[in-house]
Write a protein that holds these residues in place. Structure first.
Motif, PDB file in Angstrom:
ATOM      1  N   MET A  48       0.790  -1.228   0.000  1.00  0.00           N
ATOM      2  CA  MET A  48       0.000   0.000   0.000  1.00  0.00           C
ATOM      3  C   MET A  48       0.825   1.282   0.000  1.00  0.00           C
ATOM      4  N   PRO A  49       1.886   1.407   0.823  1.00  0.00           N
ATOM      5  CA  PRO A  49       2.630   2.675   0.804  1.00  0.00           C
ATOM      6  C   PRO A  49       3.367   2.954  -0.503  1.00  0.00           C
ATOM      7  N   VAL A  50       3.742   1.892  -1.236  1.00  0.00           N
ATOM      8  CA  VAL A  50       4.586   2.082  -2.423  1.00  0.00           C
ATOM      9  C   VAL A  50       3.835   1.955  -3.735  1.00  0.00           C
ATOM     10  N   MET A  51       2.600   1.473  -3.706  1.00  0.00           N
ATOM     11  CA  MET A  51       1.887   1.247  -4.957  1.00  0.00           C
ATOM     12  C   MET A  51       1.693   2.527  -5.777  1.00  0.00           C
ATOM     13  N   PRO A  52       1.342   3.673  -5.144  1.00  0.00           N
ATOM     14  CA  PRO A  52       1.238   4.892  -5.976  1.00  0.00           C
ATOM     15  C   PRO A  52       2.530   5.219  -6.714  1.00  0.00           C
ATOM     16  N   GLN A  53       3.673   5.082  -6.030  1.00  0.00           N
ATOM     17  CA  GLN A  53       4.956   5.378  -6.654  1.00  0.00           C
ATOM     18  C   GLN A  53       5.271   4.377  -7.770  1.00  0.00           C
ATOM     19  N   LEU A  54       5.016   3.078  -7.514  1.00  0.00           N
ATOM     20  CA  LEU A  54       5.298   2.059  -8.514  1.00  0.00           C
ATOM     21  C   LEU A  54       4.460   2.271  -9.773  1.00  0.00           C
ATOM     22  N   LEU A  55       3.182   2.573  -9.587  1.00  0.00           N
ATOM     23  CA  LEU A  55       2.314   2.785 -10.741  1.00  0.00           C
ATOM     24  C   LEU A  55       2.732   4.015 -11.534  1.00  0.00           C
ATOM     25  N   GLN A  56       3.151   5.060 -10.843  1.00  0.00           N
ATOM     26  CA  GLN A  56       3.614   6.257 -11.560  1.00  0.00           C
ATOM     27  C   GLN A  56       4.893   5.965 -12.336  1.00  0.00           C
ATOM     28  N   GLU A  57       5.747   5.097 -11.790  1.00  0.00           N
ATOM     29  CA  GLU A  57       6.970   4.715 -12.487  1.00  0.00           C
ATOM     30  C   GLU A  57       6.667   3.947 -13.773  1.00  0.00           C
ATOM     31  N   ILE A  58       5.603   3.120 -13.726  1.00  0.00           N
ATOM     32  CA  ILE A  58       5.278   2.288 -14.891  1.00  0.00           C
ATOM     33  C   ILE A  58       4.246   3.016 -15.750  1.00  0.00           C
ATOM     34  N   ASN A  59       4.567   4.225 -16.116  1.00  0.00           N
ATOM     35  CA  ASN A  59       3.813   4.987 -17.113  1.00  0.00           C
ATOM     36  C   ASN A  59       2.358   5.273 -16.739  1.00  0.00           C
ATOM     37  N   ALA A  60       2.051   5.378 -15.429  1.00  0.00           N
ATOM     38  CA  ALA A  60       0.679   5.724 -15.054  1.00  0.00           C
ATOM     39  C   ALA A  60       0.461   7.232 -15.077  1.00  0.00           C
ATOM     40  N   GLY A  61       1.540   8.005 -15.065  1.00  0.00           N
ATOM     41  CA  GLY A  61       1.395   9.452 -15.142  1.00  0.00           C
ATOM     42  C   GLY A  61       1.140  10.093 -13.795  1.00  0.00           C
ATOM     43  N   SER A  62       0.085  10.905 -13.710  1.00  0.00           N
ATOM     44  CA  SER A  62      -0.211  11.665 -12.504  1.00  0.00           C
ATOM     45  C   SER A  62      -0.698  10.758 -11.377  1.00  0.00           C
ATOM     46  N   LEU A  63      -0.800  11.330 -10.176  1.00  0.00           N
ATOM     47  CA  LEU A  63      -1.290  10.577  -9.020  1.00  0.00           C
ATOM     48  C   LEU A  63      -2.723  10.122  -9.252  1.00  0.00           C
ATOM     49  N   ALA A  64      -3.551  10.985  -9.842  1.00  0.00           N
ATOM     50  CA  ALA A  64      -4.944  10.621 -10.096  1.00  0.00           C
ATOM     51  C   ALA A  64      -5.026   9.455 -11.079  1.00  0.00           C
ATOM     52  N   ASN A  65      -4.201   9.471 -12.120  1.00  0.00           N
ATOM     53  CA  ASN A  65      -4.184   8.358 -13.074  1.00  0.00           C
ATOM     54  C   ASN A  65      -3.674   7.076 -12.424  1.00  0.00           C
ATOM     55  N   ALA A  66      -2.683   7.227 -11.544  1.00  0.00           N
ATOM     56  CA  ALA A  66      -2.180   6.062 -10.815  1.00  0.00           C
ATOM     57  C   ALA A  66      -3.277   5.448  -9.962  1.00  0.00           C
ATOM     58  N   ALA A  67      -4.126   6.298  -9.373  1.00  0.00           N
ATOM     59  CA  ALA A  67      -5.244   5.797  -8.571  1.00  0.00           C
ATOM     60  C   ALA A  67      -6.198   4.967  -9.425  1.00  0.00           C
ATOM     61  N   LEU A  68      -6.444   5.433 -10.660  1.00  0.00           N
ATOM     62  CA  LEU A  68      -7.322   4.671 -11.556  1.00  0.00           C
ATOM     63  C   LEU A  68      -6.718   3.313 -11.903  1.00  0.00           C
ATOM     64  N   TRP A  69      -5.428   3.276 -12.181  1.00  0.00           N
ATOM     65  CA  TRP A  69      -4.776   2.003 -12.485  1.00  0.00           C
ATOM     66  C   TRP A  69      -4.755   1.094 -11.255  1.00  0.00           C
ATOM     67  N   GLY A  70      -4.612   1.701 -10.081  1.00  0.00           N
ATOM     68  CA  GLY A  70      -4.708   0.910  -8.854  1.00  0.00           C
ATOM     69  C   GLY A  70      -6.067   0.257  -8.726  1.00  0.00           C
ATOM     70  N   GLY A  71      -7.111   0.983  -9.119  1.00  0.00           N
ATOM     71  CA  GLY A  71      -8.452   0.410  -9.109  1.00  0.00           C
ATOM     72  C   GLY A  71      -8.594  -0.739 -10.093  1.00  0.00           C
ATOM     73  N   VAL A  72      -7.977  -0.607 -11.269  1.00  0.00           N
ATOM     74  CA  VAL A  72      -8.026  -1.681 -12.266  1.00  0.00           C
ATOM     75  C   VAL A  72      -7.347  -2.939 -11.723  1.00  0.00           C
ATOM     76  N   MET A  73      -6.199  -2.781 -11.086  1.00  0.00           N
ATOM     77  CA  MET A  73      -5.491  -3.932 -10.527  1.00  0.00           C
ATOM     78  C   MET A  73      -6.306  -4.614  -9.433  1.00  0.00           C
ATOM     79  N   SER A  74      -6.889  -3.816  -8.556  1.00  0.00           N
ATOM     80  CA  SER A  74      -7.686  -4.382  -7.468  1.00  0.00           C
ATOM     81  C   SER A  74      -8.911  -5.110  -8.004  1.00  0.00           C
ATOM     82  N   THR A  75      -9.546  -4.527  -9.009  1.00  0.00           N
ATOM     83  CA  THR A  75     -10.732  -5.147  -9.601  1.00  0.00           C
ATOM     84  C   THR A  75     -10.379  -6.457 -10.301  1.00  0.00           C
ATOM     85  N   THR A  76      -9.261  -6.483 -11.003  1.00  0.00           N
ATOM     86  CA  THR A  76      -8.819  -7.703 -11.677  1.00  0.00           C
ATOM     87  C   THR A  76      -8.583  -8.817 -10.663  1.00  0.00           C
ATOM     88  N   PHE A  77      -7.869  -8.507  -9.598  1.00  0.00           N
ATOM     89  CA  PHE A  77      -7.606  -9.482  -8.536  1.00  0.00           C
ATOM     90  C   PHE A  77      -8.915 -10.019  -7.960  1.00  0.00           C
TER      91      PHE A  77
END
Length: 406
Positions: free
Chosen positions: A25-54
């Motif tokens: 949880m503490p590092v997921m925003p940073q990891l997602l931004q590193e892997i081309n997620a862009g802004s923090l808000a976009n990283a949050a959306l990709w975090g939602g996609v990962m959680s939903t897939t799981f």
């Protein structure tokens, strides 16, 4: 009960499971931004996609895993799931593209059986009147892991955003090896049953469990409660960074404090409260306190206010084990694995929908073009869902037709 080695291994398994979640949880925003997620808000959306897939994989395969454990035993299911989970963390640590992260979440979701199977083990070795309190032990172990996980993850992040995932892989792998040598089988031979394909898929399993008196409405209550709870893994880190500008270590400390409250509430407090007020009143107490603290988090004016609410939020953790106790007492001994699979799928349905809803609401309420951003919007929604759960539960209690099994 604590002389049974299965109890200690189950508690250790759940604790390590929670450590792994907390590490992320503490590092997921940073990891997602590193892997081309862009802004923090976009990283949050990709975090939602990962959680939903799981969660989608967990929903589809949860009843099957539960049915397999009812047929072949808990030990095999636990050891396989732990092994694959360790591999899953390694894949996340090595991921260099978003599709690899999604693939890892697919793999992890399919084999995310350790928590539900752990609950089935606890049901196997518990007497009917002990089940709610013993499910609380699982919650306490999860809470302890939640204390350790975010703290370890926050500090491991100092060595890079990938380091926490390698730590998680080592811990889970070590527990799998320990279980191979120490875990006994808890499913009695007379309680094993043939694998039924119709009941091993989610809709068939829901139909089977839903036929038991009162179970369907209880599962609805459980669903709304789980949906509301998903606000924490979905957006806690994003709210903390966006609203209060917290660093990773402080996010870890806050989640660790939350886990400490969960451990105390579900490991100790529930054993004092249920004998005094009963399981039903414990559910209402838990839902009430959870709703109040969610509103508090939504409108928290400063960091100190968040930390002041965290100990109070522990009372909101009482409802879950009490609900599980009510459900388990009304289910035959040879269907406890199936029940835990259904509970896992119910939790998974909430986890499929909630992350996208919560992160989407966060995105809509904090978009860059907005003059005023409301970071607490997802917590308000969760409070409304908890109120809905409490109203459904009160209606169920008026018409309850469940009696303790002896």
């Amino acid at each position: 009960m604590f002389r049974n080695p299965a109890v200690w291994f189950i508690l250790l398994t759940v604790m390590v499971d929670a450590i792994g979640i907390g590490l992320m949880m503490p590092v997921m925003p940073q990891l997602l931004q590193e892997i081309n997620a862009g802004s923090l808000a976009n990283a949050a959306l990709w975090g939602g996609v990962m959680s939903t897939t799981f969660a989608a994989m967990q929903f589809l395969f949860g009843p099957l895993v539960g049915a397999i454990s009812d047929r072949y035993g808990r030990r095999r299911v636990l050891l396989v799931s732990l092994t694959v989970m360790a591999i899953d963390y390694v894949i996340i640590g090595l991921a260099g593209a978003m599709w690899v992260l999604i693939l890892a979440r697919v793999l992890g979701g399919i084999t995310a059986a350790n928590h539900s199977t752990a609950a089935a083990v606890m049901a196997d070795i518990s007497r009917p009147h002990e089940k709610a309190a013993n499910f609380g032990l699982i919650g306490a172990a999860f809470g302890i892991g939640f204390i350790l996980g975010p703290v370890i993850g926050g500090f491991a992040a100092e060595f890079g955003s990938r380091a926490p995932f390698y730590v998680a892989a080592v811990l889970v792998g070590a527990v799998a090896i320990l279980g191979y040598f120490t875990l006994p089988e808890t499913l009695k031979e007379e309680n094993r049953r043939d694998l039924d394909a119709a009941r091993a898929q989610p809709f068939g399993a829901f139909a089977s469990i839903g036929k038991l008196p009162g179970q369907f409405r209880m599962l609805v209550v459980y669903f709304f409660n789980e949906f509301a709870f998903m606000v924490y893994p979905a957006v806690w880190s994003f709210v903390a960074i966006g609203k209060f500008d917290w660093e990773e270590w402080l996010i870890g400390v806050s989640l660790g404090t939350f886990g400490l409250g969960m451990a105390f509430s579900q490991g100790y407090l529930i054993r004092k409260i249920i004998p005094k007020i009963g399981e039903s009143n414990t559910v209402i107490l838990g839902l009430s306190m959870q709703g109040l603290t969610l509103l508090g988090f939504a409108f928290a004016p400063a960091t100190w206010f968040v930390f002041a609410l965290l100990p109070i939020s522990a009372l909101g953790m009482l409802g879950g084990p009490a609900m599980q106790g009510i459900l388990s007492r009304a289910t035959p001994d040879n269907a406890q694995g199936e029940l835990q699979g259904v509970i896992s799928s119910t939790r998974a349905v909430a986890a499929i929908v909630a992350p996208m809803v919560m992160t989407g609401l966060y995105y809509a309420a904090t978009a860059d073009h907005l003059a005023w951003k409301f970071y607490g919007a997802p917590f308000v929604l969760s409070a409304v869902l908890v109120l809905t759960a409490m109203l459904v539960f009160i209606g169920w209690r008026r018409n309850a037709d469940l009696a303790p099994r002896v």
